[in-house]
Design a protein around this motif. Structure first.
Motif, PDB file in Angstrom:
ATOM      1  N   GLY A  60       5.305  -4.353  -0.737  1.00 20.20           N
ATOM      2  CA  GLY A  60       4.896  -4.225  -2.133  1.00 20.20           C
ATOM      3  C   GLY A  60       3.743  -5.141  -2.467  1.00 20.20           C
ATOM      4  O   GLY A  60       2.804  -4.754  -3.169  1.00 20.20           O
ATOM      5  N   VAL A  80       4.484  -4.315  -7.475  1.00 24.65           N
ATOM      6  CA  VAL A  80       5.466  -3.377  -6.948  1.00 24.65           C
ATOM      7  C   VAL A  80       6.820  -4.071  -6.952  1.00 24.65           C
ATOM      8  O   VAL A  80       6.951  -5.190  -6.475  1.00 24.65           O
ATOM      9  CB  VAL A  80       5.102  -2.921  -5.518  1.00 24.65           C
ATOM     10  CG1 VAL A  80       6.166  -1.996  -4.960  1.00 24.65           C
ATOM     11  CG2 VAL A  80       3.740  -2.247  -5.497  1.00 24.65           C
ATOM     12  N   LEU A  86       5.789   0.890  -9.475  1.00 24.85           N
ATOM     13  CA  LEU A  86       4.429   0.346  -9.471  1.00 24.85           C
ATOM     14  C   LEU A  86       3.996   0.134 -10.908  1.00 24.85           C
ATOM     15  O   LEU A  86       4.011   1.066 -11.712  1.00 24.85           O
ATOM     16  CB  LEU A  86       3.463   1.304  -8.764  1.00 24.85           C
ATOM     17  CG  LEU A  86       1.980   0.968  -8.856  1.00 24.85           C
ATOM     18  CD1 LEU A  86       1.680  -0.342  -8.137  1.00 24.85           C
ATOM     19  CD2 LEU A  86       1.143   2.095  -8.281  1.00 24.85           C
ATOM     20  N   PHE A 110       0.679   5.580  -3.570  1.00 20.93           N
ATOM     21  CA  PHE A 110       1.956   4.877  -3.532  1.00 20.93           C
ATOM     22  C   PHE A 110       2.959   5.666  -2.696  1.00 20.93           C
ATOM     23  O   PHE A 110       3.718   5.113  -1.906  1.00 20.93           O
ATOM     24  CB  PHE A 110       2.459   4.675  -4.958  1.00 20.93           C
ATOM     25  CG  PHE A 110       3.604   3.725  -5.103  1.00 20.93           C
ATOM     26  CD1 PHE A 110       3.705   2.587  -4.317  1.00 20.93           C
ATOM     27  CD2 PHE A 110       4.583   3.943  -6.049  1.00 20.93           C
ATOM     28  CE1 PHE A 110       4.760   1.697  -4.476  1.00 20.93           C
ATOM     29  CE2 PHE A 110       5.636   3.063  -6.216  1.00 20.93           C
ATOM     30  CZ  PHE A 110       5.727   1.941  -5.425  1.00 20.93           C
TER      31      PHE A 110
END
Length: 130
Positions: A60, A80, A86, A110
């Motif tokens: 992330g 994240v 997100l 993503f």
């Protein structure tokens, strides 16, 4: 006489209920207010977006860094959480018509970086007005 005694008991019972309700409501609110205040982080305007954590996992963190670096100034910050959420702080130069296409392209990127079969959430935020 008995009517007077029963009326007195009813008045005492109502008074006790009101006393208990208002006392517990006031003290409970104060405790909840105190608990909430102790867990909240006071906003520190000296911390910039770039200094905040971009992810609670290494993957992330890397994706959040990648979004900010490749956005060409359209994204001020990205984070994240749990590899499926997100959050993006867009810059003031992003027009309202551009938010949806930007969010769609972020979802595509993503999805490629995380597990494709997971439900993803993208949150778009406008920058703070200081």
């Amino acid at each position: 006489m008995r009517v007077l005694q029963s009326l007195r008991k009813v008045v005492i019972a109502i008074t006790m209920v009101l006393l208990l309700v208002t006392t517990s409501a006031c003290s409970g609110g104060a405790v909840a207010q105190q608990d909430r205040a102790s867990y909240q982080i006071s906003p520190d305007r000296s911390i910039g977006y770039a200094e905040l954590s971009r992810g609670n996992t290494l993957q992330g963190q890397n994706f959040g860094d990648w979004v900010v670096k490749t956005s060409k100034g359209l994204v001020q910050d990205a984070y994240v959480r749990d590899n499926n959420k997100l959050g993006v702080v867009i810059s003031p130069q992003v027009r309202p018509k551009e938010v949806k296409p930007l969010a769609q392209s972020l979802v595509q990127g993503f999805r490629r970086s995380s597990q494709p079969d997971r439900d993803l959430t993208v949150l778009m935020y406008a920058p703070d007005k200081s």
